[in-house]
Write a protein that holds these residues in place. Structure first.
Motif, PDB file in Angstrom:
ATOM      1  N   ILE A 247       0.858  -1.190   0.000  1.00  0.00           N
ATOM      2  CA  ILE A 247       0.000   0.000   0.000  1.00  0.00           C
ATOM      3  C   ILE A 247       0.888   1.232   0.000  1.00  0.00           C
ATOM      4  N   THR A 248       0.656   2.086  -0.921  1.00  0.00           N
ATOM      5  CA  THR A 248       1.512   3.259  -0.989  1.00  0.00           C
ATOM      6  C   THR A 248       0.682   4.509  -0.731  1.00  0.00           C
ATOM      7  N   GLU A 249       1.292   5.376   0.000  1.00  0.00           N
ATOM      8  CA  GLU A 249       0.594   6.617   0.277  1.00  0.00           C
ATOM      9  C   GLU A 249       1.152   7.752  -0.563  1.00  0.00           C
ATOM     10  N   THR A 250       2.205   7.420  -1.278  1.00  0.00           N
ATOM     11  CA  THR A 250       2.826   8.464  -2.080  1.00  0.00           C
ATOM     12  C   THR A 250       1.897   8.850  -3.224  1.00  0.00           C
ATOM     13  N   VAL A 251       1.665  10.114  -3.345  1.00  0.00           N
ATOM     14  CA  VAL A 251       0.879  10.541  -4.490  1.00  0.00           C
ATOM     15  C   VAL A 251       1.717  11.424  -5.410  1.00  0.00           C
ATOM     16  N   ALA A 252       2.825  11.858  -4.890  1.00  0.00           N
ATOM     17  CA  ALA A 252       3.721  12.663  -5.710  1.00  0.00           C
ATOM     18  C   ALA A 252       5.128  12.493  -5.157  1.00  0.00           C
ATOM     19  N   VAL A 253       6.120  12.753  -5.980  1.00  0.00           N
ATOM     20  CA  VAL A 253       7.474  12.677  -5.452  1.00  0.00           C
ATOM     21  C   VAL A 253       7.787  13.996  -4.748  1.00  0.00           C
ATOM     22  N   ASN A 254       8.637  13.932  -3.727  1.00  0.00           N
ATOM     23  CA  ASN A 254       8.909  15.165  -2.993  1.00  0.00           C
ATOM     24  C   ASN A 254       9.776  16.122  -3.821  1.00  0.00           C
ATOM     25  N   GLU A 255       9.889  17.306  -3.322  1.00  0.00           N
ATOM     26  CA  GLU A 255      10.505  18.379  -4.112  1.00  0.00           C
ATOM     27  C   GLU A 255      11.970  18.081  -4.457  1.00  0.00           C
ATOM     28  N   ALA A 256      12.680  17.568  -3.439  1.00  0.00           N
ATOM     29  CA  ALA A 256      14.100  17.282  -3.655  1.00  0.00           C
ATOM     30  C   ALA A 256      14.268  16.197  -4.732  1.00  0.00           C
ATOM     31  N   ASP A 257      13.442  15.160  -4.639  1.00  0.00           N
ATOM     32  CA  ASP A 257      13.522  14.083  -5.621  1.00  0.00           C
ATOM     33  C   ASP A 257      13.152  14.594  -7.010  1.00  0.00           C
ATOM     34  N   ALA A 258      12.118  15.423  -7.047  1.00  0.00           N
ATOM     35  CA  ALA A 258      11.687  15.962  -8.336  1.00  0.00           C
ATOM     36  C   ALA A 258      12.830  16.746  -8.991  1.00  0.00           C
ATOM     37  N   HIS A 259      13.543  17.485  -8.165  1.00  0.00           N
ATOM     38  CA  HIS A 259      14.674  18.262  -8.691  1.00  0.00           C
ATOM     39  C   HIS A 259      15.773  17.330  -9.201  1.00  0.00           C
ATOM     40  N   THR A 260      16.079  16.300  -8.393  1.00  0.00           N
ATOM     41  CA  THR A 260      17.134  15.381  -8.806  1.00  0.00           C
ATOM     42  C   THR A 260      16.742  14.653 -10.099  1.00  0.00           C
ATOM     43  N   ILE A 261      15.480  14.254 -10.179  1.00  0.00           N
ATOM     44  CA  ILE A 261      15.021  13.595 -11.411  1.00  0.00           C
ATOM     45  C   ILE A 261      15.235  14.520 -12.600  1.00  0.00           C
ATOM     46  N   LYS A 262      14.829  15.769 -12.407  1.00  0.00           N
ATOM     47  CA  LYS A 262      14.917  16.725 -13.507  1.00  0.00           C
ATOM     48  C   LYS A 262      16.365  16.886 -13.985  1.00  0.00           C
ATOM     49  N   VAL A 263      17.253  17.018 -13.014  1.00  0.00           N
ATOM     50  CA  VAL A 263      18.657  17.205 -13.379  1.00  0.00           C
ATOM     51  C   VAL A 263      19.238  15.919 -13.985  1.00  0.00           C
ATOM     52  N   ASP A 264      18.868  14.782 -13.415  1.00  0.00           N
ATOM     53  CA  ASP A 264      19.391  13.518 -13.920  1.00  0.00           C
ATOM     54  C   ASP A 264      18.927  13.227 -15.346  1.00  0.00           C
ATOM     55  N   VAL A 265      17.693  13.619 -15.632  1.00  0.00           N
ATOM     56  CA  VAL A 265      17.176  13.405 -16.992  1.00  0.00           C
ATOM     57  C   VAL A 265      18.029  14.164 -18.000  1.00  0.00           C
ATOM     58  N   LEU A 266      18.424  15.366 -17.615  1.00  0.00           N
ATOM     59  CA  LEU A 266      19.255  16.180 -18.511  1.00  0.00           C
ATOM     60  C   LEU A 266      20.645  15.576 -18.709  1.00  0.00           C
ATOM     61  N   ARG A 267      21.058  14.731 -17.778  1.00  0.00           N
ATOM     62  CA  ARG A 267      22.382  14.140 -17.921  1.00  0.00           C
ATOM     63  C   ARG A 267      22.300  12.617 -18.056  1.00  0.00           C
ATOM     64  N   THR A 268      21.304  12.174 -18.791  1.00  0.00           N
ATOM     65  CA  THR A 268      21.181  10.746 -19.075  1.00  0.00           C
ATOM     66  C   THR A 268      21.689  10.481 -20.482  1.00  0.00           C
ATOM     67  N   ARG A 269      22.662   9.643 -20.606  1.00  0.00           N
ATOM     68  CA  ARG A 269      23.217   9.252 -21.904  1.00  0.00           C
ATOM     69  C   ARG A 269      23.396  10.453 -22.834  1.00  0.00           C
ATOM     70  N   GLY A 270      24.043  11.450 -22.292  1.00  0.00           N
ATOM     71  CA  GLY A 270      24.223  12.691 -23.028  1.00  0.00           C
ATOM     72  C   GLY A 270      24.931  12.504 -24.363  1.00  0.00           C
ATOM     73  N   ALA A 271      25.727  11.453 -24.477  1.00  0.00           N
ATOM     74  CA  ALA A 271      26.479  11.256 -25.715  1.00  0.00           C
ATOM     75  C   ALA A 271      25.615  10.611 -26.799  1.00  0.00           C
ATOM     76  N   HIS A 272      24.462  10.139 -26.411  1.00  0.00           N
ATOM     77  CA  HIS A 272      23.602   9.461 -27.381  1.00  0.00           C
ATOM     78  C   HIS A 272      22.585  10.446 -27.938  1.00  0.00           C
ATOM     79  N   PRO A 273      22.513  10.582 -29.279  1.00  0.00           N
ATOM     80  CA  PRO A 273      21.650  11.621 -29.862  1.00  0.00           C
ATOM     81  C   PRO A 273      20.183  11.500 -29.452  1.00  0.00           C
ATOM     82  N   ALA A 274      19.704  10.278 -29.299  1.00  0.00           N
ATOM     83  CA  ALA A 274      18.275  10.113 -28.979  1.00  0.00           C
ATOM     84  C   ALA A 274      17.890  10.804 -27.679  1.00  0.00           C
TER      85      ALA A 274
END
Lengths: 593, 207
Positions: free
Chosen positions: A63-90
């Motif tokens: 049972i999960t009570e999470t309905v959204a990710v917290n602010e810190a995680d959201a920020h880390t996700i956002k930054v990590d997405v920008l630096r995911t496989r940066g060398a790959h054009p896709a």
């Protein structure tokens, strides 16, 4: 969109099924490589849903009570997405980044977990396949979504991702990895250990991201495809040891100061190398007692169950880890020892003692070294076991027990340090023994001398019993050490200071002599006796006073003679027992391929 | 630059601080002089080395461990601090939470690394505040006070422009050298294990 034709093709058989998924194809330009990767991804899109669903229903998350990710995680996700496989054009396309962010966020909500860095590397694979294949496709009426495929993959194939906050499973996986490394590559294991190069430092990304971190996409897709098809999460340590094995020479040649760097740089860089790693891993798997995978899968399953029930902060996690820490020695289960023993004497009976959860029991040349005191050995033993309990070994055990076991202690301390900070696991870990700065050097010297003496005596005894080449690489013999009452406590932990000799002998053989393929029979003679009784195999007793060296002389005939009378009834009992045993030891492990 | 193998002392340094404060950028700027071409989130640990000569005439090889910053990884990263004699503790001057975390990072360093580890506090991303002063969320003075209270070295820097990056490492290495030199003098013990296997030519320092 996949055409109907391709979908139906996927249901039956794909042309690359038999040729290693096009592993042999050579790609030359970056464009060709990208096209080939995309094509491969389309094939993954068609095959993975069924492979991921196979055997196991998707586990329902608690049972999960999470309905959204917290602010810190959201920020880390956002930054990590920008630096995911940066060398790959896709991955520079905005829609890909958007999708990745969405997938990660949805995953954390669906699983009720905090975001953990590394997950983006895993999600990237699913986002890429989705984009290349126009979504995932299945021959079945209900095809799981990309998110569901991603979830099933982490649940069924990435044990370290279901780890709660405590990294309990990661640590257990690292311990099993270390056992396996010591078992097959003791020289390398010991060199790394002496240089302070710990698995938690270099192997963590392998297990946490399943090699996604730093492995080129075209290689990673093929690796995962093979891995999913193989269907056995306990194969990961074999892959990791195989990676180490292929780089072994570079590590052995490296300066101690640079060893961390050398190991950390190790990845699977090309499709060709993947082929080598995979072949090596399969070969290691075939050369390893089945007990290894069986126990690993069982322990991880138990831990996951507990994590689901209690969360990682519960004291149970502490005891699991404390226990796991002591399992430096690769153990074989008594029933596998018995099965190998029966195999050597009458393979027709093998089914009665099958030790394996499923699949085939690898045929190992298992040499059983019975290190109990003579009286215990003479009372009851397996006929072909070699008795070995010389005075030098007893002295070695005494000295080792008194001198703080430097190597084991160092490892335990290193691990304890890592574990100390784990949420809820503090307490007992804090009191873990610190490494004593200066071990008495005379003790170390004495241990080394005794270890050498013990090995010489073992060499002489074993050569006589098993032939000169018993130890050689070509013989590939496996030495299983069988202890007695003094070696095992009530919770089946191998004691190091209870007057037993198993721990000291293991240390001398693996740490000092770097002898490969040395294991310990879990639970010792008592466990073996219980198994033998259960399977209707009679143990042998020998008259007092017969020298242990000569006892093994006629072993094959001995075995036959001992067993011949029991064969008939054994067959009947075996048939009756077989079904029960099969149920008992067929775990939830998705071992079948 | 000096040849990699020609050094008198080897110092293990760790780069710590919250996720996304720019640790890997700082390392890349220091080692390669550029920012990473394809930045990635560090999982586990990354390594780099640079050998530099100190004013005192000694060559030291810095073995730098760049660690994962996410809080979830702390249970693992503390294993990376063993035998570290220096640390760059990085925060982002535009994110107060990353500065707030420094206290915890510092405690972890002190309990897991060598007891008298030298720590350099680094406020990264000053380029953002230079571009837009409103972006600065952590005062220079507040950070400087914290550093002096805790006995840390302190600099503000920018991996993007390269400002102060080399200075941070140079000051840190020099301080480590002084600390260990002091210790060597005090203990007069040539096998002092603070000097991690200084190798190569085994030449004595000219200092």
């Amino acid at each position: 969109m996949a055409s109907e034709r391709t979908v139906s093709r996927a249901i039956f058989r794909l042309p690359w099924d038999d040729c290693g998924m096009g592993d042999s194809e050579k790609v030359h330009t970056a464009q060709e490589e990208e096209a080939s990767t995309a094509e491969f991804a389309r094939q993954c899109a068609r095959t993975w849903p069924d492979l991921l669903c196979r055997g196991k229903p998707q586990e329902v998350a608690g049972i999960t009570e999470t309905v959204a990710v917290n602010e810190a995680d959201a920020h880390t996700i956002k930054v990590d997405v920008l630096r995911t496989r940066g060398a790959h054009p896709a991955f520079s396309a905005p829609e890909m980044r958007e999708r990745l962010q969405e997938l990660l966020t949805e995953f954390c909500i669906a699983e009720g977990v905090r975001y953990m860095q590394g997950l983006h590397e895993v999600a990237a694979v699913f986002a890429y396949i989705e984009a290349a294949g126009g979504g995932f496709h299945s021959g079945k009426p209900q095809c799981p979504t990309t998110l569901e495929c991603f979830q099933m993959f982490t649940q069924n194939f990435m044990p370290c991702f279901c780890d709660g906050e405590g990294f309990v499973i990661l640590h257990i996986t690292l311990l099993f990895f270390r056992q396996l490394l010591l078992y097959h590559l003791p020289h390398l294991h010991n060199q790394l250990e002496e240089a302070g190069v710990a698995p938690v430092v270099y192997a963590t990304p392998w297990f946490i991201t399943l090699f996604a971190y730093k492995t080129p996409l075209q290689v990673l897709l093929r690796l995962w495809h093979r891995y999913i098809r193989r269907g056995d999460p306990t194969f990961v340590p074999f892959l990791a040891v195989a990676v180490m094995e292929l780089e072994k020479q570079a590590f052995l040649d490296a300066e101690e100061d640079d060893l961390n760097f050398a190991v950390d740089r190790t990845t699977i860089t090309s499709v060709e190398k993947l082929q080598d790693v995979w072949t090596a891993a399969e070969s290691l798997h075939a050369k390893t007692p089945k007990s290894f995978s069986f126990r690993m899968s069982r322990i991880i399953a138990q831990v996951r169950e507990q994590l689901r029930k209690k969360g990682s902060g519960h004291p149970w996690a502490d005891s699991v880890l404390a226990r796991a820490e002591q399992e430096r020695r690769l153990v074989v289960l008594a029933r596998e020892v018995l099965a190998q023993f029966v195999r050597a004497s009458d393979p027709a009976l093998l089914d009665s003692v099958q030790a394996v959860p499923s699949g085939q029991l690898p045929s190992l040349r298992l040499l059983l070294l019975d290190v109990r005191p003579r009286a215990a050995y003479e009372a009851e033993h397996l006929p072909h076991a070699l008795h070995f309990h010389p005075p030098s070994l007893q002295r070695l055990a005494q000295v080792s027990a008194g001198m703080n076991r430097p190597r084991a202690e160092r490892l335990a301390a290193a691990l304890s340090n890592a574990i100390t900070e784990v949420g809820g696991l503090v307490g007992a870990r804090k009191e873990a023994p610190e490494v004593k700065a200066a071990d008495s050097s005379s003790d170390i010297g004495e241990t080394a001398a005794l270890g050498a003496e013990v090995f010489q005596e073992l060499q002489a005894a074993a050569s006589e019993a098993w032939g000169e080449g018993w130890i050689s690489e070509s013989e590939s013999a496996h030495l299983a050490v069988l202890g007695g009452e003094a070696d095992w406590d009530s919770s089946q932990l191998c004691k190091t200071d209870g007057g037993g000799v198993v721990a000291a002998l293991f240390e001398a053989l693996t740490g000092q002599v770097s002898l490969p393929r040395v294991s310990v029979v879990l639970g010792g003679a008592a466990a073996l006796q219980r198994e033998a009784e259960k399977r209707g195999v009679k143990l042998e007793s020998s008259s007092a006073g017969s020298p242990w060296k000569s006892e093994s002389a006629g072993y094959p005939g001995n075995v036959r003679g001992m067993l011949s009378g029991a064969f008939k009834s054994l067959r009947q009992r075996a048939q009756q027992a077989q079904q029960g045993i099969a149920q008992q030891i067929q775990p939830k492990s998705p071992d079948a391929t | 630059m000096i040849g990699e193998e020609d050094y008198d002392h080897l110092y293990k340094l760790v780069l710590v601080g919250d996720a996304t404060v720019g640790k890997t950028h700082i390392l890349s700027r220091y080692i390669k002089g550029t920012l990473p071409k394809a930045p990635t989130a560090t999982i586990g640990v990354e390594f780099a080395t640079r050998t530099v000569s100190l004013d005192a005439g000694c060559a030291v090889k810095a073995q730098i461990w760049d660690t994962a910053g996410q809080e979830r990884y702390r249970a693992i990263t503390s294993a990376h601090y063993r035998r570290a004699v220096g640390a760059l503790l990085v925060y982002d001057i535009t994110k107060p939470a990353t500065f707030k975390s420094c206290q915890r990072w510092m405690e972890e360093l002190r309990s897991n690394a060598e007891p008298d580890i030298v720590i350099m506090l680094v406020g990264n991303k000053v380029d953002l505040a230079e571009k837009n002063p409103g972006d600065r969320q952590v005062d220079f003075d507040a950070a400087a006070d914290f550093a002096s209270q805790q006995g840390l070295l302190f600099e503000e820097a920018s991996a993007v422009t390269g400002a102060n990056i080399k200075l941070c490492f140079d000051k840190l290495l020099k301080e480590i050298y002084n600390t260990t030199q002091h210790r060597r003098d005090r203990e007069d013990d040539p096998t002092n294990n603070f000097q991690l296997q200084g190798r190569s030519s085994q030449t004595e320092c000219a200092c």
